[in-house]
Design a protein around this motif. Sequence first.
Motif, PDB file in Angstrom:
ATOM      1  N   MET A   1       0.767  -1.272   0.057  1.00 23.53           N
ATOM      2  CA  MET A   1       0.230   0.171  -0.059  1.00 23.53           C
ATOM      3  C   MET A   1       0.930   1.388  -0.010  1.00 23.53           C
ATOM      4  N   GLU A   2       1.938   0.977   0.542  1.00 30.29           N
ATOM      5  CA  GLU A   2       2.826   2.383   0.609  1.00 30.29           C
ATOM      6  C   GLU A   2       3.239   2.722  -0.591  1.00 30.29           C
ATOM      7  N   SER A   3       3.306   1.844  -1.637  1.00 29.08           N
ATOM      8  CA  SER A   3       3.892   2.441  -3.117  1.00 29.08           C
ATOM      9  C   SER A   3       2.742   3.022  -3.859  1.00 29.08           C
ATOM     10  N   VAL A   4       1.383   3.279  -3.353  1.00 32.49           N
ATOM     11  CA  VAL A   4       0.576   3.768  -4.115  1.00 32.49           C
ATOM     12  C   VAL A   4       0.828   5.251  -4.015  1.00 32.49           C
ATOM     13  N   THR A   5       0.657   5.945  -5.316  1.00 32.97           N
ATOM     14  CA  THR A   5       0.755   7.488  -5.403  1.00 32.97           C
ATOM     15  C   THR A   5      -0.265   7.851  -6.574  1.00 32.97           C
ATOM     16  N   ALA A   6      -0.633   9.338  -6.232  1.00 29.45           N
ATOM     17  CA  ALA A   6      -1.479   9.653  -7.205  1.00 29.45           C
ATOM     18  C   ALA A   6      -0.732  11.046  -7.635  1.00 29.45           C
ATOM     19  N   GLU A   7      -1.174  11.474  -8.928  1.00 28.24           N
ATOM     20  CA  GLU A   7      -0.451  12.820  -9.501  1.00 28.24           C
ATOM     21  C   GLU A   7      -1.569  13.568 -10.176  1.00 28.24           C
ATOM     22  N   ALA A   8      -1.634  14.854  -9.721  1.00 28.50           N
ATOM     23  CA  ALA A   8      -2.515  15.735 -10.477  1.00 28.50           C
ATOM     24  C   ALA A   8      -1.953  16.893 -10.971  1.00 28.50           C
ATOM     25  N   ALA A   9      -2.626  17.411 -12.071  1.00 26.18           N
ATOM     26  CA  ALA A   9      -1.884  18.740 -12.571  1.00 26.18           C
ATOM     27  C   ALA A   9      -2.970  19.739 -12.760  1.00 26.18           C
ATOM     28  N   SER A  10      -2.524  20.937 -12.779  1.00 25.36           N
ATOM     29  CA  SER A  10      -3.594  22.205 -12.952  1.00 25.36           C
ATOM     30  C   SER A  10      -4.000  22.212 -14.253  1.00 25.36           C
ATOM     31  N   LYS A  11      -4.976  23.019 -14.603  1.00 28.44           N
ATOM     32  CA  LYS A  11      -5.758  22.837 -15.758  1.00 28.44           C
ATOM     33  C   LYS A  11      -4.983  23.434 -17.187  1.00 28.44           C
ATOM     34  N   ASP A  12      -4.036  24.246 -16.668  1.00 20.98           N
ATOM     35  CA  ASP A  12      -3.229  25.012 -17.612  1.00 20.98           C
ATOM     36  C   ASP A  12      -1.868  24.358 -17.415  1.00 20.98           C
ATOM     37  N   ARG A  13      -1.652  23.111 -16.901  1.00 25.39           N
ATOM     38  CA  ARG A  13      -0.305  22.473 -16.711  1.00 25.39           C
ATOM     39  C   ARG A  13       0.889  23.314 -16.182  1.00 25.39           C
ATOM     40  N   MET A  14       0.412  24.216 -15.523  1.00 28.85           N
ATOM     41  CA  MET A  14       1.694  25.173 -14.780  1.00 28.85           C
ATOM     42  C   MET A  14       2.228  24.245 -13.808  1.00 28.85           C
ATOM     43  N   LEU A  15       1.462  23.395 -12.984  1.00 30.30           N
ATOM     44  CA  LEU A  15       1.684  22.868 -11.528  1.00 30.30           C
ATOM     45  C   LEU A  15       1.320  21.251 -11.735  1.00 30.30           C
ATOM     46  N   SER A  16       2.137  20.429 -11.095  1.00 30.45           N
ATOM     47  CA  SER A  16       1.726  19.053 -10.823  1.00 30.45           C
ATOM     48  C   SER A  16       2.298  18.618  -9.325  1.00 30.45           C
ATOM     49  N   VAL A  17       1.087  17.774  -8.729  1.00 30.05           N
ATOM     50  CA  VAL A  17       1.441  17.307  -7.599  1.00 30.05           C
ATOM     51  C   VAL A  17       1.341  15.877  -7.388  1.00 30.05           C
ATOM     52  N   THR A  18       2.407  15.315  -6.939  1.00 25.90           N
ATOM     53  CA  THR A  18       2.237  13.719  -6.308  1.00 25.90           C
ATOM     54  C   THR A  18       2.069  13.393  -4.897  1.00 25.90           C
ATOM     55  N   VAL A  19       0.996  12.784  -4.336  1.00 25.53           N
ATOM     56  CA  VAL A  19       0.629  12.358  -2.989  1.00 25.53           C
ATOM     57  C   VAL A  19       1.118  10.917  -3.079  1.00 25.53           C
ATOM     58  N   ASN A  20       1.459  10.631  -1.634  1.00 22.26           N
ATOM     59  CA  ASN A  20       1.750   9.221  -1.420  1.00 22.26           C
ATOM     60  C   ASN A  20       0.443   8.716  -0.889  1.00 22.26           C
ATOM     61  N   ALA A  21       0.213   7.484  -0.602  1.00 20.82           N
ATOM     62  CA  ALA A  21      -0.744   6.743  -0.047  1.00 20.82           C
ATOM     63  C   ALA A  21      -1.529   7.614   1.173  1.00 20.82           C
ATOM     64  N   ARG A  22      -0.664   8.274   1.897  1.00 25.11           N
ATOM     65  CA  ARG A  22      -1.261   8.751   3.208  1.00 25.11           C
ATOM     66  C   ARG A  22      -1.752  10.266   2.889  1.00 25.11           C
ATOM     67  N   GLY A  23      -1.579  10.721   1.540  1.00 21.07           N
ATOM     68  CA  GLY A  23      -2.019  11.878   1.014  1.00 21.07           C
ATOM     69  C   GLY A  23      -1.189  13.085   1.253  1.00 21.07           C
ATOM     70  N   GLU A  24      -0.152  12.710   1.583  1.00 22.43           N
ATOM     71  CA  GLU A  24       1.261  13.424   2.012  1.00 22.43           C
ATOM     72  C   GLU A  24       1.778  13.966   0.428  1.00 22.43           C
ATOM     73  N   ILE A  25       2.246  15.217   0.320  1.00 21.96           N
ATOM     74  CA  ILE A  25       2.768  15.639  -0.671  1.00 21.96           C
ATOM     75  C   ILE A  25       4.237  15.016  -1.100  1.00 21.96           C
ATOM     76  N   ALA A  26       4.571  14.210  -2.059  1.00 19.32           N
ATOM     77  CA  ALA A  26       5.792  13.720  -2.215  1.00 19.32           C
ATOM     78  C   ALA A  26       6.399  14.569  -3.256  1.00 19.32           C
ATOM     79  N   GLU A  27       5.979  15.228  -4.219  1.00 20.08           N
ATOM     80  CA  GLU A  27       6.580  16.115  -4.875  1.00 20.08           C
ATOM     81  C   GLU A  27       5.577  17.008  -5.657  1.00 20.08           C
ATOM     82  N   MET A  28       6.048  18.370  -5.870  1.00 18.16           N
ATOM     83  CA  MET A  28       5.433  19.401  -6.441  1.00 18.16           C
ATOM     84  C   MET A  28       6.381  19.997  -7.429  1.00 18.16           C
TER      85      MET A  28
END
Length: 101
Positions: free
Chosen positions: A1-28
């Motif tokens: 479960m620790e390996s689960v991540t999700a990435e989202a990007a802003s509509k204009d693709r200026m910004l993307s964020v990856t969070v880990n399984a706990r919802g903590e920001i792993a990368e911006m």
Amino acid sequence: MESVTAEAASKDRMLSVTVNARGEIAEMRFHTEKYRMMAPAELAAAIIEVVERARRDVAQQVSTAMGTLVPGDSAAREQAVAGDPTALLEELGLGNVRSPK
């Protein structure tokens, strides 16, 4: 479960964020220089929106993965995974359990 991540990007693709399984920001990542010209409140709103979208996505992934392990209907499971087990406890007949005094 620790390996689960999700990435989202802003509509204009200026910004993307990856969070880990706990919802903590792993990368911006900022993919353009647009953020330098944004008002602080506008930038903050953009960051919050993208982080929340990534958190919803990872919560859904975790909920789906936990689906066979956690009893109850999917709505109760999702609520429990999101941090509020009330509906799941009630569904299991444990809604009025109180801690010993």
